[in-house]
Design a protein around this motif. Structure first.
Motif, short mmCIF file in Angstrom:
data_model
loop_
_atom_site.label_atom_id
_atom_site.label_comp_id
_atom_site.label_asym_id
_atom_site.label_seq_id
_atom_site.Cartn_x
_atom_site.Cartn_y
_atom_site.Cartn_z
N VAL A 169 12.61 41.78 50.87
CA VAL A 169 12.07 42.97 51.53
C VAL A 169 12.19 44.21 50.65
CG1 VAL A 169 12.35 44.53 53.52
CG2 VAL A 169 12.57 42.05 53.83
N LEU A 170 13.35 44.41 50.04
CA LEU A 170 13.62 45.64 49.29
C LEU A 170 13.16 45.59 47.84
CD1 LEU A 170 17.20 46.46 50.61
CD2 LEU A 170 15.01 47.40 51.38
N GLY A 171 12.86 44.41 47.35
CA GLY A 171 12.47 44.29 45.94
C GLY A 171 13.70 44.25 45.06
N GLU A 172 13.59 44.82 43.87
CA GLU A 172 14.69 44.74 42.90
C GLU A 172 15.83 45.69 43.28
OE1 GLU A 172 14.87 45.91 38.38
OE2 GLU A 172 13.81 44.01 38.66
N LEU A 173 17.05 45.14 43.25
CA LEU A 173 18.27 45.90 43.51
C LEU A 173 19.18 45.74 42.31
CD1 LEU A 173 18.92 44.66 47.15
CD2 LEU A 173 18.00 46.88 46.49
N GLU A 174 19.94 46.79 42.02
CA GLU A 174 20.84 46.75 40.88
C GLU A 174 22.29 46.88 41.36
OE1 GLU A 174 21.50 49.12 36.69
OE2 GLU A 174 19.57 49.24 37.70
N PHE A 175 23.13 46.00 40.84
CA PHE A 175 24.54 45.96 41.23
C PHE A 175 25.42 46.04 39.99
CE2 PHE A 175 22.28 43.87 44.60
CZ PHE A 175 22.95 44.24 45.75
N GLN A 176 26.53 46.74 40.12
CA GLN A 176 27.59 46.69 39.11
C GLN A 176 28.51 45.55 39.53
OE1 GLN A 176 27.91 48.69 36.36
NE2 GLN A 176 25.91 49.51 36.95
N HIS A 177 28.92 44.72 38.58
CA HIS A 177 29.85 43.66 38.94
C HIS A 177 31.11 43.76 38.09
CE1 HIS A 177 28.12 41.53 35.46
NE2 HIS A 177 29.23 40.82 35.46
N LEU A 178 32.19 43.30 38.68
CA LEU A 178 33.50 43.30 38.03
C LEU A 178 34.14 41.94 38.28
CD1 LEU A 178 35.82 44.87 36.60
CD2 LEU A 178 36.58 45.53 38.88
N VAL A 179 34.61 41.32 37.22
CA VAL A 179 35.26 40.01 37.32
C VAL A 179 36.74 40.20 37.03
CG1 VAL A 179 35.34 37.64 36.45
CG2 VAL A 179 33.16 38.86 36.51
N LEU A 180 37.57 39.82 38.00
CA LEU A 180 39.03 39.87 37.84
C LEU A 180 39.54 38.44 37.75
CD1 LEU A 180 39.73 42.51 40.62
CD2 LEU A 180 39.53 42.91 38.16
N GLN A 181 40.46 38.22 36.80
CA GLN A 181 40.97 36.88 36.55
C GLN A 181 42.48 36.90 36.74
OE1 GLN A 181 39.97 35.64 32.60
NE2 GLN A 181 39.75 33.53 33.23
N LEU A 182 43.01 35.88 37.40
CA LEU A 182 44.46 35.78 37.59
C LEU A 182 45.14 35.39 36.29
CD1 LEU A 182 44.64 33.87 41.00
CD2 LEU A 182 45.11 36.28 40.58
N ALA A 183 46.18 36.10 35.92
CA ALA A 183 46.90 35.80 34.69
C ALA A 183 47.55 34.42 34.75
CB ALA A 183 47.95 36.87 34.42
N ASP A 184 48.08 34.06 35.94
CA ASP A 184 48.77 32.78 36.10
C ASP A 184 47.81 31.59 36.22
OD1 ASP A 184 51.12 34.17 36.03
OD2 ASP A 184 51.44 34.12 38.20
N ASN A 185 46.56 31.86 36.58
CA ASN A 185 45.59 30.79 36.77
C ASN A 185 44.21 31.30 36.37
OD1 ASN A 185 43.99 28.69 37.55
ND2 ASN A 185 44.95 28.40 39.55
N PRO A 186 43.86 31.25 35.09
CA PRO A 186 42.60 31.82 34.63
C PRO A 186 41.35 31.14 35.19
CG PRO A 186 43.83 30.82 32.81
CD PRO A 186 44.68 30.71 34.03
N ASP A 187 41.51 29.98 35.83
CA ASP A 187 40.36 29.33 36.45
C ASP A 187 39.94 30.02 37.75
OD1 ASP A 187 40.13 27.45 34.45
OD2 ASP A 187 41.42 26.00 35.48
N GLN A 188 40.84 30.81 38.34
CA GLN A 188 40.53 31.52 39.57
C GLN A 188 40.06 32.93 39.22
OE1 GLN A 188 43.50 31.51 42.59
NE2 GLN A 188 43.63 29.29 42.65
#
Length: 51
Positions: A12-31
């Protein structure tokens, strides 16, 4: 940890722009936690969608 911009096409709205941030756990980098925040002008457009 990473960050950047993503563009998505909404049917409906067409193109939308998002800022994304990825946080990773130090004890478990897979999460990871990824947050998406619409840029200000797109956030206003998103709020016009019916609930």
């Amino acid at each position: 940890m990473g960050s950047g911009t993503k563009r998505l096409r909404h049917p409906v709205l067409g193109e939308l722009e998002f800022q994304h941030l990825v946080l990773q756990l130090a004890d478990n980098p897979d999460q990871k936690l990824v947050t998406f925040t619409a840029i200000d002008s797109d956030q206003a457009r998103i709020t016009t969608l019916p609930r």
